[in-house]
Design a protein around this motif. Structure first.
Motif, PDB file in Angstrom:
ATOM      1  N   GLU A  28      -3.284  -0.373  -9.044  1.00  0.00           N
ATOM      2  CA  GLU A  28      -2.909  -0.457  -7.437  1.00  0.00           C
ATOM      3  C   GLU A  28      -3.372  -1.553  -6.705  1.00  0.00           C
ATOM      4  N   GLY A  29      -2.380  -1.936  -5.929  1.00  0.00           N
ATOM      5  CA  GLY A  29      -2.749  -2.934  -4.994  1.00  0.00           C
ATOM      6  C   GLY A  29      -3.381  -2.438  -3.800  1.00  0.00           C
TER       7      GLY A  29
ATOM      8  N   ARG B 289      -6.016  -6.435  -6.453  1.00  0.00           N
ATOM      9  CA  ARG B 289      -5.541  -5.430  -7.417  1.00  0.00           C
ATOM     10  C   ARG B 289      -6.683  -4.824  -8.174  1.00  0.00           C
TER      11      ARG B 289
ATOM     12  N   THR C 271       1.346  -6.358 -10.399  1.00  0.00           N
ATOM     13  CA  THR C 271       1.176  -6.202  -8.987  1.00  0.00           C
ATOM     14  C   THR C 271       1.748  -4.945  -8.439  1.00  0.00           C
TER      15      THR C 271
END
Length: 187
Positions: free
Chosen positions: A120-121, A131, A166
């Motif tokens: 997850e960002g 991240r 990303t």
């Protein structure tokens, strides 16, 4: 009757971005193999995973409300996330699509007794970005009482993997670490 229990399989090389994630999954898997199904919270020995403790969390699904309550959040998570989660509800921390996605993953972890890994960002107010890799695994409070999600959050550094991933919090790459094919009906 409790849902059938399955033993967690060994995750193939390359499944995890972070060595911390691999280490915690391997520890959880050893507990699951020893238990013959989903481990109990009492099976955890903090001394065995002392270096991981700052990056672990435990969320409990409350039976009456169905809400997830963070019982424990390590200091490393607080540092990465920028706020304390301990003793807060998931719906106090997230809303909208993010809340729906994370709640669905927590419910799936508990309902199907699977492990879910996501990348997850996180975007902060100052527009900085980081991240993280998050593991979510089932854990029982007592025999047959599978209402705990134990997890590990690791920041993914640029050099963790040559093909960096990303994304935004709502843009998850989720890998189900499915379990053995032999159902276990008892702990």
């Amino acid at each position: 009757m409790a849902a059938p229990q399955m033993l967690a399989e060994q995750a193939p090389a390359g499944t995890f971005h972070s060595p911390r994630s691999r280490e915690f999954y391997d520890y959880w898997r050893r507990l699951a193999l020893k238990r013959g199904g989903v481990p109990l919270r009492d099976d955890l020995d903090p001394a065995e995973i002392a270096s991981l403790l700052p990056f672990l969390f435990i969320a409990e699904k409350e039976p009456d409300s169905g809400r997830f309550h963070f019982r424990l959040t390590g200091t490393g998570i607080t540092e990465i996330m920028g706020l304390e989660h301990t003793n807060r509800y998931l719906d106090e921390l997230l809303d909208g699509e993010d809340l729906e996605n994370v709640t669905a993953m927590f419910d799936q972890v508990l309902g199907r007794r699977v492990c879910i890994r996501s990348v997850e960002g996180l975007t902060y107010d100052d527009r900085s970005y980081v991240r993280v890799e998050i593991l979510r695994m089932p854990m029982c409070a007592g025999a047959g009482d599978c209402r705990l999600v134990i997890g590990c959050l690791s920041r993914i550094e640029n050099d963790c993997r040559p093909n960096s991933i990303t994304g935004a919090v709502k843009d998850k790459q989720v890998i189900h670490i499915e379990n053995d094919r032999l159902p276990r009906t008892a702990f």
